[in-house]
Design an enzyme around this catalytic site. Structure first.
Site, short mmCIF file in Angstrom:
data_model
loop_
_atom_site.label_atom_id
_atom_site.label_comp_id
_atom_site.label_asym_id
_atom_site.label_seq_id
_atom_site.Cartn_x
_atom_site.Cartn_y
_atom_site.Cartn_z
N GLU A 170 -4.72 3.73 -15.77
CA GLU A 170 -4.28 2.70 -14.80
C GLU A 170 -5.44 1.86 -14.28
O GLU A 170 -5.24 0.72 -13.89
CB GLU A 170 -3.53 3.35 -13.63
CG GLU A 170 -4.33 4.30 -12.73
CD GLU A 170 -4.30 5.76 -13.19
OE1 GLU A 170 -4.07 5.99 -14.40
OE2 GLU A 170 -4.51 6.65 -12.35
N CYS A 203 -3.53 12.31 -16.09
CA CYS A 203 -4.45 13.34 -15.61
C CYS A 203 -3.65 14.60 -15.24
O CYS A 203 -3.25 15.34 -16.12
CB CYS A 203 -5.30 12.81 -14.46
SG CYS A 203 -6.81 13.75 -14.24
N LEU A 204 -3.35 14.81 -13.94
CA LEU A 204 -2.52 15.96 -13.59
C LEU A 204 -1.20 15.90 -14.37
O LEU A 204 -0.66 16.94 -14.77
CB LEU A 204 -2.25 15.95 -12.08
CG LEU A 204 -1.32 17.05 -11.59
CD1 LEU A 204 -1.95 18.43 -11.80
CD2 LEU A 204 -0.99 16.86 -10.11
N VAL A 221 -4.12 -6.57 6.34
CA VAL A 221 -3.41 -7.84 6.17
C VAL A 221 -3.71 -8.45 4.79
O VAL A 221 -3.32 -9.57 4.51
CB VAL A 221 -3.74 -8.89 7.26
CG1 VAL A 221 -3.16 -8.47 8.58
CG2 VAL A 221 -5.22 -9.16 7.35
N ILE A 254 -16.72 -0.24 16.34
CA ILE A 254 -18.08 0.19 16.73
C ILE A 254 -18.95 0.40 15.50
O ILE A 254 -20.07 -0.10 15.41
CB ILE A 254 -18.01 1.47 17.58
CG1 ILE A 254 -17.41 1.12 18.94
CG2 ILE A 254 -19.40 2.08 17.76
CD1 ILE A 254 -17.20 2.31 19.85
N MET A 290 -0.67 14.98 -17.34
CA MET A 290 -0.83 15.56 -18.68
C MET A 290 -0.84 17.09 -18.58
O MET A 290 -0.21 17.79 -19.38
CB MET A 290 -2.13 15.11 -19.35
CG MET A 290 -2.31 15.77 -20.71
SD MET A 290 -3.96 15.70 -21.40
CE MET A 290 -4.49 17.38 -21.17
N GLN A 291 -1.52 17.60 -17.57
CA GLN A 291 -1.58 19.05 -17.39
C GLN A 291 -0.18 19.61 -17.15
O GLN A 291 0.19 20.67 -17.67
CB GLN A 291 -2.54 19.38 -16.24
CG GLN A 291 -3.96 18.84 -16.50
CD GLN A 291 -4.92 19.02 -15.33
OE1 GLN A 291 -4.55 19.47 -14.25
NE2 GLN A 291 -6.19 18.66 -15.54
N LYS A 297 -3.55 -16.80 19.63
CA LYS A 297 -4.51 -16.24 20.60
C LYS A 297 -5.34 -15.08 20.02
O LYS A 297 -6.56 -15.04 20.20
CB LYS A 297 -3.77 -15.82 21.87
CG LYS A 297 -4.68 -15.41 23.00
CD LYS A 297 -5.48 -16.57 23.57
CE LYS A 297 -4.83 -17.12 24.81
NZ LYS A 297 -5.30 -18.42 25.21
N HIS A 320 -7.55 8.29 -16.59
CA HIS A 320 -6.73 7.41 -15.75
C HIS A 320 -6.68 6.01 -16.35
O HIS A 320 -7.46 5.13 -15.94
CB HIS A 320 -7.30 7.35 -14.33
CG HIS A 320 -7.15 8.63 -13.58
ND1 HIS A 320 -6.02 8.93 -12.86
CD2 HIS A 320 -7.97 9.69 -13.47
CE1 HIS A 320 -6.17 10.13 -12.31
NE2 HIS A 320 -7.34 10.61 -12.67
N GLU A 322 -5.99 26.06 -11.44
CA GLU A 322 -6.11 25.37 -10.15
C GLU A 322 -5.02 25.87 -9.19
O GLU A 322 -5.24 25.95 -7.99
CB GLU A 322 -5.96 23.85 -10.35
CG GLU A 322 -6.05 23.06 -9.05
CD GLU A 322 -5.96 21.53 -9.22
OE1 GLU A 322 -5.79 21.06 -10.37
OE2 GLU A 322 -6.05 20.84 -8.21
N1 GLN Z 1 -6.36 18.42 -10.25
C1 GLN Z 1 -6.54 18.16 -11.64
C2 GLN Z 1 -7.98 18.37 -12.07
O1 GLN Z 1 -8.87 18.41 -11.26
C3 GLN Z 1 -6.10 16.75 -11.99
C4 GLN Z 1 -6.97 15.70 -11.40
C5 GLN Z 1 -6.35 14.34 -11.40
O2 GLN Z 1 -5.15 14.19 -11.63
N2 GLN Z 1 -7.14 13.32 -11.14
O3 GLN Z 1 -8.24 18.50 -13.24
#
Ligand code: GLN
Length: 542
Positions: free
Chosen positions: A509, A381-382, A15, A149, A384-385, A190, A507, A405
């Site tokens: 962000e 991150c990903l 909420v 719990i 960019m890859q 309630k 990242h 990967e």
């Molecule tokens: N899987 C990719 C890596 O481990 C990218 C990780 C991610 O985007 N945070 O490098």
């Protein structure tokens, strides 16, 4: 010694307890109080780092590399503090620490019990967070709802703290939900009465009850809750659903929450200065034109999965006086046949972070579409890859290009494991995590955005750009505009001959704030604003 505010939840989860906590922090900060925030999560995972985004939403990474609950993102964005590993702890971490001490013989043969050993450990976590940040007030949010719990030791610990530090130094805030019955048009109290009763049965009488509801709450209802839950009427704070989360501090201030908390904790009497928030909210409301961004990711059903990305885009859109129109595209649904239509309305495309191979080919298609059509692209991150894989496939004219990967045997592994990751066999907390410096290449798009030579950004990854391909891709127009300090890791790559196509291994962000958008998000959205997408009305025949 710090004063404490403990925030519990009642009735239902989700909420907006985290946003309420962040907003209370904002009110106190505006009154000149040095405030710290902490979240204690009762589940048994050691941290959220290994949890599925479907269950837990985004993993928020702090400067010091802790993988934490997404509520810490709200705290940092609202209050403007940098939190660290002790700002988030789980039952898993608490129990692990108690059991480690037992194995080391620290309890001298005593019987280990939830009270006092587990509760002492929890209290220690609370005290050390307040001390390290030298806080005047520490706000501690207890995850979940009262009655869970696994939450009981936490409730017991915060009950004891009032005894330890004195009644006048502790405030209990309970955030509940008032359901709306459409048939009678009423908000019901309630469930709130029951949840307060449950809390009292554990020895805690709330001082303030924040009532979330989808509709405004009448004074009569406020008085009813005050009577049944034994709090003054002014301590029942209505919090109806608002359009933007950034309005919440203003709504709480309007209801008198800042004044009440200050008075109850004996804080210096001051008027809070909320000018920044008022300005922010009026600009948010005033933004009429939109900017349309496609987020192409593996998980799209739950918005929390990319929470900080969405907020960072909102901050950047606001900077350009635009309202963000974000549409989510599930990458495993993208095919060469539908990519153009699915992305036709996008003025910019974001490929966020992620793990595992599901949906990767769809992300690569999105990157190709962005590159070939001059649509701004921002890879996180990903992402960019993905940008690198797509470009290398096009330049080498082969599909045999990938990250190890997704295909460990691939002929051209343009993305490969970080060397220090090769020997890692445990999952939790073992990635390249947290803040690392990144040196920017002069005159690149990245360095123009930041206006600095050296920046610090937060990471969470195991794979990196494979330097065997640096020369080749440089020759094809990829600019390595950010490198680790020793030059060995590619942190930012951008395509020079494109209006705005950039990926970063970190990242950004996590560092965007509503009043200070991240420079890369700001410039990406700035480029998107100028883009007329192929599918826009402007280009349709009259
Ligand atoms: N899987 C990719 C890596 O481990 C990218 C990780 C991610 O985007 N945070 O490098």
């Amino acid at each position: 010694m710090a004063k404490h505010i403990f925030v519990t939840g009642g009735v239902v989860s989700s909420v907006g307890k985290g946003i309420t906590v962040a907003s209370i922090g904002t009110l106190l900060k505006a009154r000149g109080v040095n405030v710290a925030v902490q979240k204690l999560d009762p589940y048994l995972n050691v941290d959220p780092g290994t949890m599925s985004p479907y269950q837990h939403g985004e993993v928020y990474v702090t400067e010091d590399g802790a993988e934490t609950d997404l509520d810490l993102g709200h705290y940092e964005r609202f209050i403007g503090v940098d939190l660290s590993v002790d700002a988030n702890a789980t039952s898993g971490r608490v129990y692990r620490s108690v059991i480690d001490k037992e194995r080391e013989g620290q309890f001298l043969g005593g019987t280990i019990q939830v009270v006092p050993h587990v509760t002492d450990e929890i209290k220690q976590l609370i005290r050390s967070c307040a001390q390290r940040l030298n806080a005047d007030v520490l706000i501690t949010e207890i995850g979940g709802t009262v009655g869970d719990i696994e939450g009981q030791p936490f409730i017991e610990a915060i009950r004891q703290i009032r005894k330890d530090v004195g009644r006048e130094n502790v405030l209990y805030v309970h955030v509940t939900y008032l359901p709306h019955l459409a048939s009678t048009g009423e908000l019901k109290t309630k469930p709130t009465q029951h949840s307060v009763r449950e809390l009292r049965s554990m020895g805690i009488q709330p001082d303030i009850i924040v009532c979330r509801s989808d509709l405004p709450m009448s004074d009569d209802l406020r008085a009813k809750i005050a009577l049944f839950c034994d709090v003054p009427c002014e301590a029942v704070i209505p919090l109806p659903t608002v359009e933007s989360i950034y309005e919440v501090p203003l709504v709480l201030a309007e209801a008198g929450a800042g004044r009440l908390i200050g008075k109850s904790l004996g804080l210096p009497e001051r008027d809070g200065d909320l000018t920044v928030w008022k300005d922010l909210v009026s600009r948010l409301r005033g933004a009429e034109e939109t900017v349309s961004i496609a987020l192409v990711g593996k998980y799209v059903e739950l918005e929390d999965t990319y929470l900080s990305v969405r907020e960072a885009l909102k901050h950047a859109a606001l900077f350009h006086n635009r309202r963000l129109e974000l549409f989510w595209v599930q990458s495993d649904q993208l095919t060469p046949d539908n990519v153009e239509t699915r992305l036709a309305a996008a003025q910019g495309i974001v490929v966020p972070g992620g793990f595992g191979m599901r949906g990767i080919e769809g992300m690569i298609l999105a990157a190709r579409y962005a590159r070939e059509n001059g649509i701004p692209y921002f890879g996180l991150c990903l992402g960019m890859q993905v940008l690198v894989i797509e470009l290398a496939r096009a330049m080498l004219r082969t599909e045999c290009v990938n990250s190890t990967e997704f295909d460990p045997q691939i002929e051209h592994p343009v993305i490969d494991l970080l060397p220090e990751q090769r020997s890692v066999d445990r999952m939790g907390g073992t990635m390249r995590l947290g803040s690392y410096p990144c040196r920017l290449t002069p005159d690149s798009r990245a360095s123009c955005a930041y206006g600095e030579d050296l920046v610090q950004e937060r990471h969470r990854h195991r794979f990196e750009f494979n330097n065997d391909y640096r020369e080749l891709l440089r020759a094809h127009g990829l600019v390595f505009s950010g490198l680790s300090e020793d030059g060995s890791l590619v942190e930012i790559a951008e395509i020079a001959a494109h209006p705005w196509m950039l990926g970063c291994q970190f990242h950004p962000e996590f560092k965007s704030r509503p009043d200070r958008p991240h420079p890369l998000f700001r410039d990406f959205v700035g480029a998107a604003v100028k883009t007329v997408p192929p599918g826009s009305q402007a280009q349709l025949p009259l």
